[in-house]
Design an enzyme around this catalytic site. Structure first.
Site, PDB file in Angstrom:
ATOM      1  N   HIS A 129      41.448   3.699  -5.395  1.00 39.20           N
ATOM      2  CA  HIS A 129      40.717   4.840  -4.816  1.00 39.20           C
ATOM      3  C   HIS A 129      39.472   5.212  -5.618  1.00 39.20           C
ATOM      4  O   HIS A 129      38.677   6.044  -5.174  1.00 39.20           O
ATOM      5  CB  HIS A 129      41.619   6.073  -4.710  1.00 39.20           C
ATOM      6  N   ASP A 253      53.995   1.263  -2.344  1.00 36.51           N
ATOM      7  CA  ASP A 253      54.373   2.531  -1.721  1.00 36.51           C
ATOM      8  C   ASP A 253      54.564   2.423  -0.208  1.00 36.51           C
ATOM      9  O   ASP A 253      54.902   3.414   0.443  1.00 36.51           O
ATOM     10  CB  ASP A 253      53.384   3.660  -2.074  1.00 36.51           C
TER      11      ASP A 253
END
Ligand SMILES: [Zn+2]
Length: 315
Positions: A129, A253
């Site tokens: 990110h 995830d």
């Protein structure tokens, strides 16, 4: 298991020193639990241990602008703070982030020199990110994006494929290479979800048009859905691109046990994705794959997935 490949493994205890505070999902305990599970697994003795060393500031600047790098350093010198609302940093975080990037760079070195065939870095903080201008979403520096530029600048290889199977879209990595035809960025991610980018029509710009491939997935998707996208979308695009090196932003995830997402991946599913990535690497770049941990917030889901990922890198 019939093992053919030499797989490097990179970890450093200093990764635990990046303190995100009480109750934050991206905490050092994630890596402690994975390491414990790995040490008790059949494959621990097969992994080739490689010691990470910190990346240099100049290497960080392959992706990130100087003002951002200096701002993080100053914040840490003052004891810490917040890069954005969900990205707290502590006094040690700057140095830990350099060491996370450094693991990716040392793994790349070991693969290119032939010391190992492929490698996995069990690192934190994660990276995908982090944009060139600012960190966010638990990420400080973009470990994998810096790795891609490092491959080009210090190993003189031209084309890098980044495969990002983290639950979330890697907006930072996409930003770094959106107009660049030498780095192909592929992301499969849950949508809608944080950070909101990664629509299928985001495919690059200028000379980079066609060198970003996003496969957003609705909640509830299963391993066979992921495998289908890998076989039908990623594989033909990757074979056409002919990378000289492959990097994996390996977040886990999307595992069905993960508290942050709604995708129903399994550890076996991640093994299948690893196999497809390795097939692409064998067909294009002599099997050269460096994989680095991104997200993954279920202790059981993360540790089982990392072990299966490594089993398949070893095969
Ligand atoms: Zn994630």
């Amino acid at each position: 298991m019939n093992q053919h490949k030499r797989t490097g493994f990179l970890y450093h205890p200093d990764y635990l020193k990046h303190d995100t505070g009480y109750g934050h999902p991206e905490r050092g305990q994630r890596l402690v639990i994975v390491l414990e599970a790995l040490r008790n697994s059949d494959i621990w003795g097969d992994l080739i241990q490689i010691e990470p060393t910190p990346a240099t500031i100049d290497q960080i600047k392959y992706i990130h602008d100087s003002r951002y790098v200096e701002a993080v350093k100053q914040m840490c010198n003052k004891g810490g703070g917040y890069i954005d609302y969900d990205t707290p940093i502590s006094a040690e975080s700057f140095n830990v982030a350099l060491l996370a990037v450094g693991a990716v760079l040392r793994g790349i070195d070991a693969i290119i020199t032939g010391e190992v065939d492929n490698a996995f870095a069990l690192v934190r903080p994660p990276g995908h990110h982090a944009t060139p201008h600012v960190g966010m979403g638990f990420c400080i520096f973009n470990n994998v994006a810096i790795g891609a530029r490092y491959i080009q600048k210090e190993h003189n290889l031209q084309k890098v494929l980044i495969i990002d199977w983290d639950l979330h879209h890697g907006n930072g990595t996409q930003d770094a290479f959106y107009d660049d035809p030498t780095v192909f960025y592929f992301s499969i991610h849950q949508s809608p979800l944080y950070p909101g980018s990664g629509r299928a029509d985001e495919s690059g710009t200028k000379t980079g048009a066609g060198f970003t491939l996003n496969s957003p997935m609705r909640a509830g998707k299963r391993p066979e859905d992921y495998v289908e996208i890998f076989e039908q979308q990623l594989k033909p695009a990757a074979i056409k691109f002919q990378p000289d090196f492959i990097l994996i932003s390996a977040g886990f995830d999307a595992h069905r046990l993960d508290p942050l997402g709604g995708i129903n991946m399994t550890e076996e599913g991640f093994g299948q994705l690893t196999d497809i990535a390795c097939e692409i690497a064998d067909a294009t770049c002599n099997g050269k794959i460096m994989s680095a941990l991104e997200g993954g917030y279920s202790s059981a889901g993360l540790s089982k997935s990392v072990i299966v990922h490594l089993e398949h890198l070893l095969t």
